[in-house]
Design a protein around this motif. Structure first.
Motif, mmCIF file in Angstrom:
data_model
loop_
_atom_site.group_PDB
_atom_site.id
_atom_site.type_symbol
_atom_site.label_atom_id
_atom_site.label_comp_id
_atom_site.label_asym_id
_atom_site.label_seq_id
_atom_site.Cartn_x
_atom_site.Cartn_y
_atom_site.Cartn_z
ATOM 1 N N GLY A 1 -80.187 7.567 -65.277
ATOM 2 C CA GLY A 1 -81.215 7.062 -65.094
ATOM 3 C C GLY A 1 -81.416 6.065 -66.303
ATOM 4 O O GLY A 1 -81.282 4.971 -66.281
ATOM 5 N N LEU A 2 -80.631 6.029 -67.450
ATOM 6 C CA LEU A 2 -80.417 5.480 -68.173
ATOM 7 C C LEU A 2 -78.868 4.352 -68.598
ATOM 8 O O LEU A 2 -79.625 3.222 -68.966
ATOM 9 N N GLN A 3 -77.573 4.817 -68.029
ATOM 10 C CA GLN A 3 -77.080 3.804 -67.512
ATOM 11 C C GLN A 3 -77.430 3.106 -66.619
ATOM 12 O O GLN A 3 -77.317 1.721 -66.819
ATOM 13 N N ILE A 4 -78.222 3.557 -65.967
ATOM 14 C CA ILE A 4 -78.556 2.107 -64.620
ATOM 15 C C ILE A 4 -79.310 1.015 -64.942
ATOM 16 O O ILE A 4 -79.356 0.173 -65.391
ATOM 17 N N VAL A 5 -80.728 1.695 -65.919
ATOM 18 C CA VAL A 5 -81.347 0.476 -66.603
ATOM 19 C C VAL A 5 -81.265 -0.296 -67.717
ATOM 20 O O VAL A 5 -80.660 -1.427 -67.655
ATOM 21 N N LEU A 6 -79.844 0.136 -68.476
ATOM 22 C CA LEU A 6 -79.020 -0.857 -69.607
ATOM 23 C C LEU A 6 -78.340 -1.489 -68.838
ATOM 24 O O LEU A 6 -78.506 -3.043 -69.208
ATOM 25 N N LYS A 7 -77.316 -1.818 -67.634
ATOM 26 C CA LYS A 7 -76.844 -2.200 -67.620
ATOM 27 C C LYS A 7 -77.431 -3.169 -65.993
ATOM 28 O O LYS A 7 -76.855 -4.376 -66.926
ATOM 29 N N SER A 8 -78.296 -2.563 -66.038
ATOM 30 C CA SER A 8 -79.118 -3.543 -65.437
ATOM 31 C C SER A 8 -79.551 -5.485 -66.368
ATOM 32 O O SER A 8 -79.843 -6.017 -65.558
ATOM 33 N N MET A 9 -80.301 -4.374 -67.492
ATOM 34 C CA MET A 9 -80.521 -5.195 -68.121
ATOM 35 C C MET A 9 -79.508 -6.382 -68.785
ATOM 36 O O MET A 9 -80.052 -6.901 -69.610
ATOM 37 N N TYR A 10 -78.338 -5.169 -69.162
ATOM 38 C CA TYR A 10 -77.423 -5.959 -70.127
ATOM 39 C C TYR A 10 -77.177 -7.040 -68.442
ATOM 40 O O TYR A 10 -77.065 -8.964 -69.456
ATOM 41 N N GLU A 11 -77.300 -7.174 -67.534
ATOM 42 C CA GLU A 11 -76.923 -8.514 -66.394
ATOM 43 C C GLU A 11 -78.417 -9.312 -66.846
ATOM 44 O O GLU A 11 -77.890 -10.927 -66.877
ATOM 45 N N SER B 1 -82.391 5.706 -80.660
ATOM 46 C CA SER B 1 -82.276 6.892 -80.712
ATOM 47 C C SER B 1 -81.473 7.289 -78.972
ATOM 48 O O SER B 1 -81.739 8.173 -78.829
ATOM 49 N N LEU B 2 -80.811 6.549 -78.258
ATOM 50 C CA LEU B 2 -80.398 5.968 -77.553
ATOM 51 C C LEU B 2 -78.259 6.540 -77.316
ATOM 52 O O LEU B 2 -77.733 6.480 -78.335
ATOM 53 N N THR B 3 -77.459 7.840 -77.005
ATOM 54 C CA THR B 3 -77.093 7.864 -76.616
ATOM 55 C C THR B 3 -75.945 7.342 -75.622
ATOM 56 O O THR B 3 -76.537 8.304 -74.324
ATOM 57 N N VAL B 4 -74.768 6.766 -75.279
ATOM 58 C CA VAL B 4 -74.102 6.217 -74.430
ATOM 59 C C VAL B 4 -72.849 6.368 -74.825
ATOM 60 O O VAL B 4 -72.167 6.246 -75.797
ATOM 61 N N THR B 5 -72.245 6.075 -74.133
ATOM 62 C CA THR B 5 -70.457 5.682 -74.032
ATOM 63 C C THR B 5 -69.944 4.267 -74.526
ATOM 64 O O THR B 5 -70.670 3.321 -74.294
ATOM 65 N N ALA B 6 -69.231 3.965 -75.246
ATOM 66 C CA ALA B 6 -69.121 2.752 -75.277
ATOM 67 C C ALA B 6 -68.259 2.202 -74.829
ATOM 68 O O ALA B 6 -68.317 0.794 -74.426
ATOM 69 N N GLY B 7 -68.445 2.541 -73.388
ATOM 70 C CA GLY B 7 -67.922 1.716 -72.491
ATOM 71 C C GLY B 7 -68.727 0.721 -71.993
ATOM 72 O O GLY B 7 -68.412 0.057 -71.270
ATOM 73 N N LEU B 8 -70.358 1.452 -71.378
ATOM 74 C CA LEU B 8 -71.604 0.502 -71.607
ATOM 75 C C LEU B 8 -71.580 -0.869 -72.359
ATOM 76 O O LEU B 8 -71.573 -1.829 -71.811
ATOM 77 N N LEU B 9 -70.868 -1.224 -73.078
ATOM 78 C CA LEU B 9 -70.183 -2.466 -74.400
ATOM 79 C C LEU B 9 -69.511 -3.327 -73.080
ATOM 80 O O LEU B 9 -69.712 -4.773 -73.420
ATOM 81 N N VAL B 10 -68.477 -2.832 -72.365
ATOM 82 C CA VAL B 10 -68.275 -3.856 -71.504
ATOM 83 C C VAL B 10 -68.205 -3.734 -70.141
ATOM 84 O O VAL B 10 -67.813 -5.119 -69.082
ATOM 85 N N PHE B 11 -68.039 -2.232 -69.383
ATOM 86 C CA PHE B 11 -67.860 -2.149 -67.661
ATOM 87 C C PHE B 11 -69.555 -3.570 -67.234
ATOM 88 O O PHE B 11 -68.816 -4.071 -66.628
ATOM 89 N N PRO B 12 -70.092 -3.725 -67.948
ATOM 90 C CA PRO B 12 -71.659 -4.175 -67.148
ATOM 91 C C PRO B 12 -70.363 -6.166 -66.774
ATOM 92 O O PRO B 12 -71.054 -6.567 -66.212
ATOM 93 N N ILE B 13 -70.056 -6.287 -68.062
ATOM 94 C CA ILE B 13 -68.715 -7.955 -67.375
ATOM 95 C C ILE B 13 -68.308 -7.467 -66.110
ATOM 96 O O ILE B 13 -67.826 -9.139 -65.901
ATOM 97 N N SER B 14 -67.592 -6.104 -65.888
ATOM 98 C CA SER B 14 -66.513 -6.498 -63.943
ATOM 99 C C SER B 14 -68.139 -6.875 -63.032
ATOM 100 O O SER B 14 -67.633 -8.000 -62.065
ATOM 101 N N TYR B 15 -69.472 -6.319 -63.500
ATOM 102 C CA TYR B 15 -69.989 -7.231 -62.319
ATOM 103 C C TYR B 15 -70.482 -7.806 -62.486
ATOM 104 O O TYR B 15 -70.615 -8.707 -61.062
ATOM 105 N N ILE B 16 -71.166 -8.444 -63.479
ATOM 106 C CA ILE B 16 -71.400 -10.070 -63.849
ATOM 107 C C ILE B 16 -69.905 -11.071 -63.218
ATOM 108 O O ILE B 16 -70.130 -12.133 -62.372
ATOM 109 N N ILE B 17 -68.629 -11.077 -63.860
ATOM 110 C CA ILE B 17 -67.211 -11.568 -62.846
ATOM 111 C C ILE B 17 -67.547 -11.254 -61.273
ATOM 112 O O ILE B 17 -67.613 -12.077 -60.532
ATOM 113 N N ASN B 18 -67.838 -9.830 -60.534
ATOM 114 C CA ASN B 18 -67.785 -10.090 -59.565
ATOM 115 C C ASN B 18 -68.575 -10.766 -58.310
ATOM 116 O O ASN B 18 -68.443 -11.707 -57.497
#
Length: 226
Positions: A179-189, A35-52
């Motif tokens: 809020g949704l982006q912050i939660v999902l990206k942090s969960m990714y980590e 039920s969540l609508t997000v951009t496809a960038g969410l698939l890869v962007f958090p990886i940059s923070y992991i590399i960071n």
């Protein structure tokens, strides 16, 4: 004698740049996960923070600063090339111009929001990671990785959405999106954390590096101080 760059650092730097460029291009597609609508960038962007996190943990803030600025420059370069390509008239027989323009013809406001958010979020991520490593004497990597990512992702979302969509999308909706982006990206980590821990251990063993940022400048503009 010039400083040598290790293979692990070079490979992570390349992957960091690729992830950022890919994330900007993927942002043009909206996807639905349940039920969540997000951009496809969410698939890869958090990886940059992991590399960071990996770079700041192994080689320190100065190397992370170098990679962040290289990512900014490459993003700016690709966006510039895209805008030039959009401005050049297409061949009369080519039928893909509308779709090409949709992907590469990003509005200046969106570009500015994306680059600003990336810089602030990435530098905060590296700064928190660096300071916490010193304070914890290198312990609790998991906590440091999660907290630094949370700080960076929060700053990124708080800057990007208001700058990009303020006045276009209702503020109530913007807050939900942030809020949704912050939660999902942090969960990714958190989900990929076991892999991150393993990668960091392997790199430290191969590279023989484990930097503590004592007596350094955190001035983000000192790019040459690497």
């Amino acid at each position: 004698m010039k400083e040598k760059v290790s293979v692990p650092f070079m490979l992570l730097g390349i992957l960091f740049n690729v992830c950022l460029i890919a994330a900007n291009l993927l942002e043009t597609k909206v996807i639905q996960i349940g039920s969540l609508t997000v951009t496809a960038g969410l698939l890869v962007f958090p990886i940059s923070y992991i590399i960071n996190d990996c770079i700041a943990e192994v080689w320190g803030f100065k190397k992370a600063r170098l990679i962040i600025w290289s990512g900014f420059a490459m993003n700016f370069f690709v966006v510039g090339l895209g805008l030039i390509a959009v401005a050049i008239p297409a061949a009369p027989f080519w039928e893909g111009e509308e779709h090409f323009d949709f992907v590469f013809g990003m509005a200046p406001r969106i570009v500015a929001a994306s680059l600003m958010a990336f810089l602030v979020g990435s530098f905060l991520n590296a700064y928190v990671m660096s300071k916490m490593k010193i304070a914890s004497q290198g312990r609790n990597f998991s906590a440091r990785a999660i907290l630094s990512t949370l700080v960076g992702e929060t700053a990124d979302s708080l800057i990007f959405f208001p700058v990009a969509f303020g006045g276009i999308i209702a503020w109530k909706e913007l807050l939900i999106m942030m809020g949704l982006q912050i939660v999902l990206k942090s969960m990714y980590e958190v989900i990929i954390l076991p892999v991150t821990i393993r990668v960091v251990k392997v790199i430290k063993k191969i590279d023989g590096s484990d930097v503590y940022d004592t007596d350094i400048s955190y001035n983000v503009l000192k790019v040459k101080d690497i």
